[in-house]
Design an enzyme around this catalytic site. Sequence first.
Site, PDB file in Angstrom:
ATOM      1  N   CYS A  79       0.838  -1.209   0.000  1.00  0.00           N
ATOM      2  CA  CYS A  79       0.000   0.000   0.000  1.00  0.00           C
ATOM      3  C   CYS A  79       0.867   1.252   0.000  1.00  0.00           C
ATOM      4  O   CYS A  79       0.593   2.220  -0.721  1.00  0.00           O
ATOM      5  CB  CYS A  79      -0.928   0.007   1.216  1.00  0.00           C
ATOM      6  SG  CYS A  79      -2.275  -1.187   1.144  1.00  0.00           S
ATOM      7  N   GLU A  80       1.928   1.220   0.814  1.00  0.00           N
ATOM      8  CA  GLU A  80       2.867   2.344   0.852  1.00  0.00           C
ATOM      9  C   GLU A  80       3.507   2.559  -0.505  1.00  0.00           C
ATOM     10  O   GLU A  80       3.676   3.692  -0.954  1.00  0.00           O
ATOM     11  CB  GLU A  80       3.965   2.087   1.890  1.00  0.00           C
ATOM     12  CG  GLU A  80       3.519   2.227   3.320  1.00  0.00           C
ATOM     13  CD  GLU A  80       4.659   1.980   4.299  1.00  0.00           C
ATOM     14  OE1 GLU A  80       4.390   2.040   5.510  1.00  0.00           O
ATOM     15  OE2 GLU A  80       5.789   1.708   3.867  1.00  0.00           O
ATOM     16  N   MET A  81       3.872   1.454  -1.154  1.00  0.00           N
ATOM     17  CA  MET A  81       4.502   1.562  -2.465  1.00  0.00           C
ATOM     18  C   MET A  81       3.611   2.320  -3.438  1.00  0.00           C
ATOM     19  O   MET A  81       4.050   3.244  -4.131  1.00  0.00           O
ATOM     20  CB  MET A  81       4.810   0.170  -3.023  1.00  0.00           C
ATOM     21  CG  MET A  81       5.483   0.199  -4.396  1.00  0.00           C
ATOM     22  SD  MET A  81       5.408  -1.391  -5.256  1.00  0.00           S
ATOM     23  CE  MET A  81       6.441  -2.394  -4.209  1.00  0.00           C
TER      24      MET A  81
END
Length: 264
Positions: A79-81
């Site tokens: 998700c961060e990516m």
Amino acid sequence: MNKIFISHSSFDSKYVEKIIDLLETIGLPSEKIFCSSFEGYGVKLGTDFLSYLKNELNNEILVIFILSNNFYSSTICLCEMGATWVKTNMHIPILIPPFEYSDVKGVIPTIHGMKIDEKERYNSLKDIIEKEFGISPINQSIWERKRDNHLKQIKELIESSPVSSHPLSGQNININDDYYINSNEIIKRQSKIEWPNDYEMQLHYINKQKEAVQNLKEHNPLDIDKNEFKIIREKARIEWKNDYEMQLDFEQRQVESLRRIKEL
């Protein structure tokens, strides 16, 4: 750039700590480093992490991705990516062996990446940090000594870490081979329960669950005793009967914890 965000798996925090030390050696102030694994560099208690991340990310953030099998096994990391790729413009991937450039998936390009034990690339990393943050260069002799000491510690970490299989490699362990036969039907049924009136979320749920099933089928940590892994897997199936993503997350966390216990 006004801040560095280090995107990583919590299981790789021992490597991340070394990267933070190196950034501070280069001259980057600690308040310009955002890293969720360490007190003083992350989100304050009581703050919603995803909301904070959404508000903080912008074009003035340099993102360092610490890539490993642990990173790609984490839903939060993925998700961060996606979020950082959309909202920031500068990214530096750093790979932890045995993770290879060929293992990198998703939106992250590897052309400007490095492995965490590549000596030559650290000079380039130093130049980028100095340029982007307006830092006066450290004395070259001091830098070389600290860099080499950093690399020595990194190599010791790599050598002392158990070699884990790639999450999408190895032979399937024989635990109820017919367990996943009806997984598609279970996933579709569960998607309607979770998101009864949202077809976009149903589709997203189905795709993520199917991906988890594939990873579960091929999850085979070669350094873990098969009987111990069987206990972990059976418990995952009991605890998360209809959620394959959570089964996978449970298995991976339990396996990593077992590895750490064996190191004690």
